[in-house]
Design a protein around this motif. Structure first.
Motif, PDB file in Angstrom:
ATOM      1  N   GLY A  55      28.065  17.233  58.946  1.00 27.38           N
ATOM      2  CA  GLY A  55      27.118  18.273  58.529  1.00 27.38           C
ATOM      3  C   GLY A  55      27.207  19.478  59.447  1.00 27.38           C
ATOM      4  O   GLY A  55      26.217  20.143  59.747  1.00 27.38           O
ATOM      5  N   GLY A  95      22.164  23.790  59.779  1.00 22.07           N
ATOM      6  CA  GLY A  95      21.401  24.406  60.865  1.00 22.07           C
ATOM      7  C   GLY A  95      21.560  23.667  62.181  1.00 22.07           C
ATOM      8  O   GLY A  95      21.935  24.248  63.206  1.00 22.07           O
ATOM      9  N   LEU A  96      21.293  22.375  62.173  1.00 23.80           N
ATOM     10  CA  LEU A  96      21.403  21.595  63.414  1.00 23.80           C
ATOM     11  C   LEU A  96      22.867  21.341  63.775  1.00 23.80           C
ATOM     12  O   LEU A  96      23.219  21.321  64.964  1.00 23.80           O
ATOM     13  CB  LEU A  96      20.632  20.277  63.250  1.00 23.80           C
ATOM     14  CG  LEU A  96      20.533  19.380  64.473  1.00 23.80           C
ATOM     15  CD1 LEU A  96      19.954  20.123  65.681  1.00 23.80           C
ATOM     16  CD2 LEU A  96      19.683  18.141  64.160  1.00 23.80           C
ATOM     17  N   THR A 151       9.616  18.078  62.771  1.00 25.20           N
ATOM     18  CA  THR A 151      10.141  19.160  61.932  1.00 25.20           C
ATOM     19  C   THR A 151      10.982  20.117  62.785  1.00 25.20           C
ATOM     20  O   THR A 151      10.554  20.552  63.852  1.00 25.20           O
ATOM     21  CB  THR A 151       8.982  19.933  61.286  1.00 25.20           C
ATOM     22  OG1 THR A 151       8.101  18.997  60.663  1.00 25.20           O
ATOM     23  CG2 THR A 151       9.489  20.905  60.239  1.00 25.20           C
ATOM     24  N   MET A 176      16.409  23.375  55.908  1.00 23.05           N
ATOM     25  CA  MET A 176      15.874  22.185  55.247  1.00 23.05           C
ATOM     26  C   MET A 176      14.347  22.189  55.239  1.00 23.05           C
ATOM     27  O   MET A 176      13.717  21.701  54.307  1.00 23.05           O
ATOM     28  CB  MET A 176      16.396  20.913  55.938  1.00 23.05           C
ATOM     29  CG  MET A 176      15.906  19.628  55.310  1.00 23.05           C
ATOM     30  SD  MET A 176      16.355  18.151  56.234  1.00 23.05           S
ATOM     31  CE  MET A 176      18.018  17.877  55.704  1.00 23.05           C
TER      32      MET A 176
HETATM   33  N1  LIG Z   1      15.077  20.161  59.307  1.00 26.39           N
HETATM   34  C1  LIG Z   1      14.175  19.239  59.685  1.00 26.39           C
HETATM   35  O1  LIG Z   1      12.959  19.495  59.723  1.00 26.39           O
HETATM   36  C2  LIG Z   1      14.658  17.872  60.132  1.00 26.39           C
HETATM   37  C3  LIG Z   1      13.739  17.045  60.797  1.00 26.39           C
HETATM   38  C4  LIG Z   1      14.174  15.791  61.246  1.00 26.39           C
HETATM   39  C5  LIG Z   1      15.482  15.394  61.032  1.00 26.39           C
HETATM   40  N2  LIG Z   1      16.342  16.223  60.368  1.00 26.39           N
HETATM   41  C6  LIG Z   1      17.726  15.765  60.154  1.00 26.39           C
HETATM   42  O2  LIG Z   1      18.596  16.634  60.867  1.00 26.39           O
HETATM   43  C7  LIG Z   1      19.890  16.584  60.253  1.00 26.39           C
HETATM   44  C8  LIG Z   1      20.416  17.995  60.048  1.00 26.39           C
HETATM   45  O3  LIG Z   1      19.588  18.655  59.093  1.00 26.39           O
HETATM   46  P1  LIG Z   1      19.342  20.243  59.090  1.00 26.39           P
HETATM   47  O4  LIG Z   1      17.909  20.461  59.351  1.00 26.39           O
HETATM   48  O5  LIG Z   1      20.358  20.908  59.940  1.00 26.39           O
HETATM   49  O6  LIG Z   1      19.566  20.565  57.546  1.00 26.39           O
HETATM   50  P2  LIG Z   1      20.670  21.428  56.794  1.00 26.39           P
HETATM   51  O7  LIG Z   1      20.807  22.760  57.444  1.00 26.39           O
HETATM   52  O8  LIG Z   1      20.294  21.336  55.365  1.00 26.39           O
HETATM   53  O9  LIG Z   1      22.025  20.612  57.076  1.00 26.39           O
HETATM   54  C9  LIG Z   1      22.326  19.419  56.409  1.00 26.39           C
HETATM   55  C10 LIG Z   1      23.804  19.202  56.525  1.00 26.39           C
HETATM   56  O10 LIG Z   1      24.158  17.946  55.892  1.00 26.39           O
HETATM   57  C11 LIG Z   1      25.308  18.198  55.122  1.00 26.39           C
HETATM   58  N3  LIG Z   1      25.508  17.241  54.042  1.00 26.39           N
HETATM   59  C12 LIG Z   1      24.714  16.965  52.991  1.00 26.39           C
HETATM   60  N4  LIG Z   1      25.302  16.056  52.186  1.00 26.39           N
HETATM   61  C13 LIG Z   1      26.495  15.747  52.762  1.00 26.39           C
HETATM   62  C14 LIG Z   1      27.562  14.873  52.419  1.00 26.39           C
HETATM   63  N5  LIG Z   1      27.523  14.110  51.303  1.00 26.39           N
HETATM   64  N6  LIG Z   1      28.632  14.792  53.254  1.00 26.39           N
HETATM   65  C15 LIG Z   1      28.695  15.561  54.362  1.00 26.39           C
HETATM   66  N7  LIG Z   1      27.724  16.421  54.741  1.00 26.39           N
HETATM   67  C16 LIG Z   1      26.634  16.502  53.934  1.00 26.39           C
HETATM   68  C17 LIG Z   1      25.122  19.606  54.573  1.00 26.39           C
HETATM   69  O11 LIG Z   1      26.356  20.108  54.114  1.00 26.39           O
HETATM   70  P3  LIG Z   1      26.506  20.925  52.714  1.00 26.39           P
HETATM   71  O12 LIG Z   1      26.435  22.374  53.092  1.00 26.39           O
HETATM   72  O13 LIG Z   1      27.878  20.525  52.223  1.00 26.39           O
HETATM   73  O14 LIG Z   1      25.407  20.476  51.801  1.00 26.39           O
HETATM   74  C18 LIG Z   1      24.624  20.293  55.837  1.00 26.39           C
HETATM   75  O15 LIG Z   1      25.696  20.649  56.662  1.00 26.39           O
HETATM   76  C19 LIG Z   1      19.711  15.787  58.954  1.00 26.39           C
HETATM   77  O16 LIG Z   1      20.135  14.455  59.146  1.00 26.39           O
HETATM   78  C20 LIG Z   1      18.209  15.831  58.735  1.00 26.39           C
HETATM   79  O17 LIG Z   1      17.744  14.747  57.942  1.00 26.39           O
HETATM   80  C21 LIG Z   1      15.971  17.466  59.920  1.00 26.39           C
END
Ligand SMILES: NC(=O)c1ccc[n+]([C@@H]2O[C@H](COP(=O)([O-])OP(=O)(O)OC[C@H]3O[C@@H](n4cnc5c(N)ncnc54)[C@H](OP(=O)(O)O)[C@@H]3O)[C@@H](O)[C@H]2O)c1
Length: 244
Positions: A12, A16-17, A179, A184
């Motif tokens: 991923g 963002g992360l 959060t 996301m």
């Molecule tokens: N944001 C929050 O509040 C929060 C809180 C706690 C934990 N988290 C966790 O932190 C992690 C990063 O999330 P984020 O906040 O950075 O969200 P994000 O910006 O939406 O990033 C999610 C990433 O996952 C990738 N992804 C989704 N489906 C995939 C697949 N089938 N194979 C490979 N990559 C895939 C997306 O790629 P695409 O561009 O290809 O879709 C994107 O790069 C996640 O595990 C999330 O559950 C987030």
């Protein structure tokens, strides 16, 4: 393990992360970062040569196997890819296809990547996995209950892997943030922890051998309350109901 000199793979990596993990790894002296994404051309390559984009769909076992066959020098895997897709609850307007996709990415995807890279880490002196979960793996908000279920499954996976891979010297860390300030959670209320803080605490946990880390005031408070009064936490979270 030390981050300086490590060869990391971040899933991923265009999110963002994910981008923050790449920058934190580079700043801490990682030798190379495989920036794994479904669309590798969407990754920001801030340090050509040290950041190597690689195609990876975590839900596709052939894609995962292909990445593991290429990235044979990896010593640290950050399982960061994740989705939150269903805000409709389990009964009220729940979207079962979205809930299934949460399981595919958050649970099975983390499993497939861990299974494929465990032998790579073993061959490279043990190394580490850092699995990005959520405090919602431990507490359930009904409005996002299916995501909680997928992250709880991934926490069970993470704890099992920790025991299973101890003999080969592989460290397995659970990251359980509140959060985070990323796209996301753009519609979520504050407080939000920054991506830089989550990345920094993750790398510190890897270096110091801390097995579970709770980035952000929201997550650390909930983790403490869970120890002292779990029923009060359940009651508090139960008020976050789906609207339709
Ligand atoms: N944001 C929050 O509040 C929060 C809180 C706690 C934990 N988290 C966790 O932190 C992690 C990063 O999330 P984020 O906040 O950075 O969200 P994000 O910006 O939406 O990033 C999610 C990433 O996952 C990738 N992804 C989704 N489906 C995939 C697949 N089938 N194979 C490979 N990559 C895939 C997306 O790629 P695409 O561009 O290809 O879709 C994107 O790069 C996640 O595990 C999330 O559950 C987030």
């Amino acid at each position: 393990m030390k981050i300086a000199g490590a060869v990391s793979l971040v899933t991923g990596a265009n999110g963002g992360l994910g981008q923050a993990y790449i920058e934190a790894l580079l700043a801490a002296g990682a030798a190379k970062v495989y920036a794994a994404a479904r669309r590798p051309d969407s990754v920001v390559v801030s340090a050509p040569g040290r950041v190597v984009p690689i195609a990876l769909d975590v839900t596709d076992e052939r894609s995962v196997a292909a990445a593991a066959a290429v990235a044979t020098d990896v010593t640290l895997v950050i399982n960061n890819a994740g989705v939150a897709l269903n805000y409709g609850g389990f009964v009220t307007a729940g979207n079962t296809a979205a809930a299934r996709q949460e399981m595919e990415v958050n649970y099975f995807g983390t499993w497939w990547v861990s299974r494929a890279f465990a032998p790579v880490l073993k061959a490279n002196s043990g190394g580490a996995f850092a699995n990005v979960l959520s405090i919602l793996a431990l507490v359930t908000a009904p409005i996002i209950g299916t995501y909680s279920a997928s992250k709880a499954a991934a926490l069970a996976l993470t704890r099992s892997l920790r025991a299973e891979l101890a003999a080969q010297g592989t460290q397995v860390i659970a990251v359980l943030p509140g959060t985070i300030d990323t796209p996301m959670s753009k519609d979520y209320p504050d407080p939000k922890v920054s991506v830089a803080e989550v990345a920094a605490l993750t790398l510190r946990a890897i270096e110091e051998g801390i097995s579970e880390v709770y980035p952000g005031e929201q997550a650390s408070r909930l983790a403490e309350q869970l120890l002292s009064d779990p029923k009060a936490v359940e009651k508090q979270m139960s008020s976050l109901l789906p609207t339709a």
